[in-house]
Design a protein around this motif. Sequence first.
Motif, PDB file in Angstrom:
ATOM      1  N   SER A  32       0.856  -1.188   0.000  1.00 38.52           N
ATOM      2  CA  SER A  32       0.000   0.000   0.000  1.00 38.52           C
ATOM      3  C   SER A  32       0.894   1.241   0.000  1.00 38.52           C
ATOM      4  O   SER A  32       2.132   1.134  -0.028  1.00 38.52           O
ATOM      5  N   PRO A  83      -4.217   1.846   2.055  1.00 41.56           N
ATOM      6  CA  PRO A  83      -4.569   0.534   2.608  1.00 41.56           C
ATOM      7  C   PRO A  83      -6.051   0.177   2.459  1.00 41.56           C
ATOM      8  O   PRO A  83      -6.372  -0.962   2.068  1.00 41.56           O
ATOM      9  N   LEU A 105      -6.838  -0.654  -1.149  1.00 41.13           N
ATOM     10  CA  LEU A 105      -6.246  -1.950  -1.507  1.00 41.13           C
ATOM     11  C   LEU A 105      -7.161  -3.083  -1.060  1.00 41.13           C
ATOM     12  O   LEU A 105      -7.442  -4.026  -1.816  1.00 41.13           O
ATOM     13  N   LEU A 110      -1.391  -7.832   4.021  1.00 44.62           N
ATOM     14  CA  LEU A 110      -0.744  -6.557   3.676  1.00 44.62           C
ATOM     15  C   LEU A 110       0.688  -6.665   4.194  1.00 44.62           C
ATOM     16  O   LEU A 110       0.903  -6.865   5.393  1.00 44.62           O
ATOM     17  N   GLY A 146       0.500   0.605   7.588  1.00 46.80           N
ATOM     18  CA  GLY A 146      -0.762   0.526   6.839  1.00 46.80           C
ATOM     19  C   GLY A 146      -1.828  -0.321   7.524  1.00 46.80           C
ATOM     20  O   GLY A 146      -3.006  -0.271   7.154  1.00 46.80           O
TER      21      GLY A 146
END
Length: 291
Positions: free
Chosen positions: A11, A20, A23, A37, A45
């Motif tokens: 991100s 974030p 995404l 992530l 993030g």
Amino acid sequence: MSLRHDLHSHSTASDGTLAPAELVRRAAAAGVDVLALTDHDTLDGLAEAAPAAASVGVALVPGVEVSVSWRGLTVHVLGLGVDPAHRPLAEGLQGLSEYREWRAGEIGRRLARRGIEGALEGARAHAGGRIVGRTHFARFLVDSGRAASVGEVFKRYLVKGRPGYVRGEWAALEDAVGWIRGAGGIAVIAHPARYRLTRSKLGHLLHDFRAAGGEGLEVVSGSHSRDQTLHMAAVARSSGLLASCGSDYHGPENPWIELGRLRALPNGCTPVWQHPDWPVQMTVGAEPTPA
Ligand code: AMP
Ligand code: MN
Ligand code: MN
Ligand code: MN
């Protein structure tokens, strides 16, 4: 019914181009059930991603991609299912951020010596106030007409032997794996085929990685060809490592890579989500829920 896993993504907390929450929404739209992530050397993030994931029904695996220096090479180690509140991990990553900050200045100075002014400021603008990485320099150099693509910038300016190259001085392998495990996570070698190691050197890396407590290999990656995937599947099986899969998504600017669009794990691999400490509890037919 099996769940769709994508266990490697970026991100704007590092060098991705989606925030974030964006995404996570894109992952949901792409049919991803379980998303990790894994920003470079930062957990920043995750606080934004977690509520967004809950609201769209994606199970978020809190992760990180730690930069490691091993025998003079840069190797990336994913931490999957880490507790962001674990102090040694946060402090270790803080040290890497400080190195990144110094390195960004050094890249800027080296490029300036070759007549490219303003690169640090340009890269900072792309980083939006967060940690500056080489990708941000690459985007600035494309914008300023120095190269046609990010890939070309890397080749011409940012890799060994080129004007903006700075040798990596990242975490020791043992430290990175130790931080990840200490934080309750599972350590996975990211995109192993990218390092172009000889068979024996890869064997040494995996030996040292396992000795440190590493448990997984990213067999399926957005940057692996089919042959590389099959090769790494054989390596994972023969070395007793769990197999992971991740797109290494950085944003829609790169249309070759999409969230959740991945090959299946080859036969005979044990998926990393079968690890007893895997953070997502799955019930077949039900929504995945974080443990
Ligand atoms: P850094 O960690 O700041 O040294 O930057 C590493 C990142 O640069 C990787 O995670 C990729 O996102 C990107 N990268 C590295 N090599 C290339 C390349 N040849 N083409 C495009 N992006 C690259
Ligand atoms: Mn990256
Ligand atoms: Mn990587
Ligand atoms: Mn990555």
